[in-house]
Design a protein around this motif. Structure first.
Motif, short mmCIF file in Angstrom:
data_model
loop_
_atom_site.label_atom_id
_atom_site.label_comp_id
_atom_site.label_asym_id
_atom_site.label_seq_id
_atom_site.Cartn_x
_atom_site.Cartn_y
_atom_site.Cartn_z
N GLU A 67 0.83 -1.21 0.00
CA GLU A 67 0.00 0.00 0.00
C GLU A 67 0.87 1.25 0.00
OE1 GLU A 67 -2.37 -0.59 3.45
OE2 GLU A 67 -3.77 -1.98 2.46
N GLU A 68 1.95 1.22 0.77
CA GLU A 68 2.84 2.39 0.84
C GLU A 68 3.49 2.69 -0.51
OE1 GLU A 68 5.52 1.36 3.95
OE2 GLU A 68 4.11 1.86 5.57
N LYS A 69 3.67 1.67 -1.33
CA LYS A 69 4.26 1.85 -2.66
C LYS A 69 3.21 2.02 -3.75
CE LYS A 69 8.75 -0.32 -1.94
NZ LYS A 69 9.51 0.88 -2.27
N GLY A 70 1.93 2.00 -3.36
CA GLY A 70 0.86 2.17 -4.33
C GLY A 70 0.69 0.97 -5.26
N LEU A 71 1.05 -0.22 -4.77
CA LEU A 71 0.94 -1.44 -5.57
C LEU A 71 -0.04 -2.41 -4.95
CD1 LEU A 71 4.76 -2.11 -6.14
CD2 LEU A 71 3.15 -1.25 -7.86
N SER A 72 -0.54 -3.33 -5.76
CA SER A 72 -1.31 -4.44 -5.20
C SER A 72 -0.32 -5.37 -4.50
CB SER A 72 -2.02 -5.21 -6.31
OG SER A 72 -1.09 -5.91 -7.11
N PRO A 73 -0.75 -6.12 -3.47
CA PRO A 73 0.18 -7.03 -2.80
C PRO A 73 0.84 -8.01 -3.76
CG PRO A 73 -1.80 -6.78 -1.48
CD PRO A 73 -2.07 -6.08 -2.78
N LYS A 74 0.08 -8.52 -4.74
CA LYS A 74 0.65 -9.50 -5.67
C LYS A 74 1.74 -8.87 -6.54
CE LYS A 74 0.66 -13.70 -7.44
NZ LYS A 74 1.78 -13.66 -8.35
N ALA A 75 1.49 -7.67 -7.04
CA ALA A 75 2.50 -6.99 -7.86
C ALA A 75 3.75 -6.70 -7.02
CB ALA A 75 1.93 -5.69 -8.42
N PHE A 76 3.53 -6.34 -5.77
CA PHE A 76 4.64 -6.04 -4.87
C PHE A 76 5.51 -7.27 -4.64
CE2 PHE A 76 6.26 -5.81 -0.45
CZ PHE A 76 7.07 -4.70 -0.58
N VAL A 77 4.89 -8.42 -4.30
CA VAL A 77 5.68 -9.62 -4.02
C VAL A 77 6.28 -10.21 -5.29
CG1 VAL A 77 4.45 -10.19 -1.90
CG2 VAL A 77 3.63 -11.16 -4.05
N ASP A 78 5.63 -10.03 -6.43
CA ASP A 78 6.20 -10.52 -7.69
C ASP A 78 7.55 -9.85 -7.97
OD1 ASP A 78 4.13 -12.24 -8.19
OD2 ASP A 78 3.14 -10.98 -9.70
N SER A 79 7.60 -8.53 -7.76
CA SER A 79 8.85 -7.80 -8.04
C SER A 79 9.94 -8.21 -7.06
CB SER A 79 8.62 -6.29 -7.98
OG SER A 79 8.23 -5.89 -6.68
N LEU A 80 9.57 -8.41 -5.79
CA LEU A 80 10.56 -8.81 -4.80
C LEU A 80 11.07 -10.22 -5.05
CD1 LEU A 80 9.26 -7.33 -1.44
CD2 LEU A 80 11.42 -6.85 -2.53
N ALA A 81 10.17 -11.11 -5.44
CA ALA A 81 10.58 -12.49 -5.72
C ALA A 81 11.61 -12.53 -6.85
CB ALA A 81 9.37 -13.35 -6.07
N GLU A 82 11.40 -11.71 -7.86
CA GLU A 82 12.36 -11.67 -8.97
C GLU A 82 13.71 -11.13 -8.51
OE1 GLU A 82 12.01 -13.08 -11.98
OE2 GLU A 82 10.18 -13.79 -10.99
N ARG A 83 13.67 -10.13 -7.64
CA ARG A 83 14.92 -9.57 -7.10
C ARG A 83 15.66 -10.62 -6.27
NH1 ARG A 83 18.61 -5.28 -7.51
NH2 ARG A 83 19.39 -4.69 -5.46
N ILE A 84 14.92 -11.37 -5.48
CA ILE A 84 15.53 -12.40 -4.64
C ILE A 84 16.13 -13.51 -5.51
CG2 ILE A 84 15.00 -14.24 -2.98
CD1 ILE A 84 12.93 -12.21 -1.76
N LYS A 85 15.40 -13.92 -6.53
CA LYS A 85 15.93 -14.94 -7.45
C LYS A 85 17.20 -14.45 -8.14
CE LYS A 85 11.59 -17.35 -8.54
NZ LYS A 85 10.60 -17.63 -9.61
N ALA A 86 17.21 -13.17 -8.49
CA ALA A 86 18.40 -12.59 -9.13
C ALA A 86 19.59 -12.60 -8.17
CB ALA A 86 18.11 -11.16 -9.59
N LEU A 87 19.33 -12.35 -6.88
CA LEU A 87 20.41 -12.38 -5.90
C LEU A 87 20.95 -13.80 -5.75
CD1 LEU A 87 22.22 -11.15 -3.75
CD2 LEU A 87 20.33 -11.37 -2.10
N TRP A 88 20.07 -14.78 -5.69
CA TRP A 88 20.54 -16.17 -5.54
C TRP A 88 21.31 -16.62 -6.79
CZ3 TRP A 88 20.53 -15.05 -1.18
CH2 TRP A 88 19.51 -15.10 -0.25
N GLU A 89 20.89 -16.14 -7.94
CA GLU A 89 21.64 -16.44 -9.15
C GLU A 89 23.03 -15.80 -9.08
OE1 GLU A 89 21.23 -16.03 -14.02
OE2 GLU A 89 19.52 -15.55 -12.75
N ARG A 90 23.07 -14.55 -8.60
CA ARG A 90 24.35 -13.85 -8.45
C ARG A 90 25.28 -14.60 -7.48
NH1 ARG A 90 26.41 -8.49 -8.25
NH2 ARG A 90 25.05 -8.12 -10.04
#
Length: 651
Positions: A67-90
């Motif tokens: 809500e603080e970022k003006g996103l739906s919860p699903k859109a918010f967690v989708d972006s974070l999940a991709e960031r986390i996957k990118a970190l584990w790949e790194r």
């Protein structure tokens, strides 16, 4: 005669699923890299490994952050999940599975688990009235609070009253106690005492497992105004990821029970008490083992996004490479204890271990092989000293395997680097340059062969821990990269054709790097200091007053009584002793320059005063986590002998 089975033994290892309300930092990397090292080691040791990690994506904190970022919860967690996957790949993480609690299969299985527990009578509806910690999303009773605050995170709690469904946790108190106290289910032992003393002995109360004050989560199938809360949503990920509750449960049948759950100590309570109780209620075997490691501390405080004291692994790996960060995390952090992170300690570890010890050994040996034999070295006649070193190389795989199984990853690496250190000493002892000058080619060939074998075996064993440098070393050795440990024995390679390679890592200018990291931190955090109009205090020329400190400055020093449990001489120094001291809560390594005054055995069992909040420093390759207070007698240091118990503050 029955035919011997060639089927690999399954091994299942998990990280916790990371909460999707902010970016990850090196504290999360620590858990994931440790699990990755264990998973890689087990694969190379002949196991059929399944390594799971993932994200915990439901809950009030996630909904609020979105809500603080003006996103739906699903859109918010989708972006974070991709960031986390990118970190584990790194970070070169080799996970086999990645679960998200928003996965449809997980949500379906959780709804069925909840219904099953309800129908069995292990879940019932009532009203919760008590204290609530929003950051931890935890309900607490008044007696569970510490100084009126959340016992897990130390933050303020607020009064809460809400209709909830409850898990009959109290019903399983005796079985959970037995599991904790009569088996090796939870490690290290200090975590067992915490769970029993702080939670079970105080009375295990039933646990609220639904909420009605937010709606981002899995709905209770038969009561849609209730959202299934963290414990019965997040914890079952370990079985739903294997297909539990689906049409195909083959993975679940193959890999469960889990061989080891690994997590940081703040969530041990949920894994060691709540999770076994849920499994007992479902008539599912509990995991074989759980391990709760310590925290990475920054400036004496737990690393936390909300506190703004995190270290970004993307920045560190961009600058120093993935292997450097993986190695630092695995080597410098004793697995069960809290450890301090400093940029200086990271850079010193890179220079001392990866550049000086490993890098120089490889560089010197390959260069001499090329110079003296055009890269062609074969097995020669060993003398007694060679055989003794060869025996040490042969013993390494067994010792490292035992430490990984415990799991004591930093100690496993210490043993590998002990052989690397031995190889560097072997060069100094045998002086290949003199053998070459004297024309003793046979002896020189043997010396070079012994060194190449030491490099080969240690590089093989380093592959699960640091994944890139060893591959380059094998390229220099002219050998394929091993897929297992079958050749981790001296003499397995009869002849080498080596070539020189680029240094695995160049020496860092620590002063320069610290300044650069400071600049990066200022840019990232936007905290560049503004110029001030205040004049510095004038120095009146009185040296004593210029050196004076205030009482507040004095009390910043944390002096603690410690018990000396172990003490040995530091091999590379005449004046240093390496001590293991107990400070009431954890064991620390302290290096002290008192070898001229004390024999190691004289100190074991004695008490001393430790400067407990001193920034860790590396002395002769050993990280020292504090300083012991001494007076002087006849020019020799004498330890201050306190009267209190370990952990008591010295005023």
């Amino acid at each position: 005669m029955a035919k011997k089975s060639t089927e690999k033994k399954p091994f299942y290892i998990t990280t916790p699923i990371y909460y999707s309300s902010g970016a990850l930092h090196i504290g999360h990397c620590y858990t994931t890299v440790c699990c990755d090292a264990i998973a890689r080691f087990k694969r190379m040791d002949g196991y059929d490994v399944y390594y799971l990690t993932g994200t915990d994506e439901h809950g009030q904190k996630v909904q609020k952050a979105a809500e603080e970022k003006g996103l739906s919860p699903k859109a918010f967690v989708d972006s974070l999940a991709e960031r986390i996957k990118a970190l584990w790949e790194r970070m070169d993480i080799s996970n086999d599975g990645f679960i998200r609690t928003t996965d449809p299969e997980h949500e379906k299985a959780v709804a069925e688990i909840f219904t099953k527990l309800y129908e069995k009578g292990d879940i019932y509806k009532s009203e919760y009235s008590g204290k609530y910690c929003e950051p931890c999303e935890s309900f607490w009773t008044e007696t569970q609070l510490v100084d009126g605050k959340c016992p897990d995170c130390g933050r303020e709690v607020k009064d809460a009253k809400e209709e909830c469904y409850f898990l009959r946790l109290s019903k399983y108190a005796d079985r959970v106690r037995k599991l904790l106290t009569e088996t090796d289910f939870l490690q290290p032992d200090s975590r067992v005492k915490e769970m029993v003393n702080n939670f079970i002995d105080k009375g295990l109360e039933d646990l609220a497992v639904t909420r009605t004050s937010f709606d981002w989560g899995i709905k209770v199938p038969f009561d849609k105004k209730h959202v299934i809360y963290v414990w019965i949503d997040a914890l079952p990920n370990y079985i739903t990821a294997l297909g539990y509750g689906s049409k195909d449960e083959s993975k679940f049948k193959k890999y469960w029970p889990c061989d080891i759950h690994v997590m940081a100590k703040e969530i041990v309570r949920f894994h060691a008490i709540v999770w076994p109780a849920i499994l007992m209620a479902l008539d599912i075997p509990v995991p074989k083992r759980e391990y709760g490691h310590g925290w990475i501390m920054l400036d004496g405080d737990k690393m936390s996004k909300s506190k703004g004291n995190v270290v970004d692994p993307f920045i560190l790996t961009d600058r120093y490479g993935v292997d450097a960060l993986r190695y630092y995390l695995l080597r410098s952090m004793p697995f069960g204890d809290d450890s301090n992170y400093t940029n200086e300690l990271l850079l010193s570890t890179i220079n001392n271990d990866l550049v000086n010890d490993l890098g120089n050994l490889v560089r010197r040996t390959l260069a001499m092989s090329e110079q003296y034999f055009s890269g062609k070295v074969s097995k020669g006649e060993l003398n007694d000293n060679d055989k003794a070193f060869a025996d040490k190389i042969d013993a390494l795989i067994k010792a490292v395997r035992a430490d990984v199984d415990k799991p004591l990853i930093s100690r496993a690496l210490e043993k590998i680097f002990d052989v690397i250190d031995g190889a560097n000493k072997y060069i100094d002892l045998n002086k290949p340059w003199e053998l070459n000058k004297n024309g003793d080619k046979a002896r020189l060939n043997t010396v070079m062969y012994v060194l190449l074998e030491a490099i080969r075996v240690t590089a093989n064993l380093l592959l699960p821990f640091i994944t890139k440098y060893p591959r380059r070393i094998f390229d220099g050795l002219g050998l394929p990269v091993p897929v297992d440990f079958s050749a981790c024995k001296f003499g397995k390679v009869k002849a080498y054709t080596t070539k020189t390679i680029e240094p695995i890592m160049n020496r860092l200018d620590i002063k320069k790097e610290l300044a650069e990291l400071e600049k990066i931190a200022e840019q990232v955090n936007g905290k560049k200091e503004k110029p001030t109009d205040k004049k510095p205090p004038e120095n009146n020329g009185d040296k004593e007053s210029a050196d004076e400190i205030t009482i507040d400055e004095f009390f910043k020093t944390d002096l603690r009584v410690v018990l000396i449990e172990e003490c040995v001489k530091v091999e590379k120094s005449n004046k240093l002793l390496k001590l293991t001291v107990f400070d009431g809560t954890r064991r620390r390594t302290v290096v002290s320059g008192i070898a001229h005054a004390y024999a190691p055995n004289d100190l074991v069992g004695k008490k001393a005063v430790l400067v407990a909040n001193l920034k860790p420093a590396k002395l002769c390759g050993i990280v020292s986590e504090g300083m012991l207070l001494c007076s002087t007698e006849n020019g020799l240091p004498r330890l201050i002998a306190p009267v209190g118990e370990p952990g008591e503050k010295v005023c």
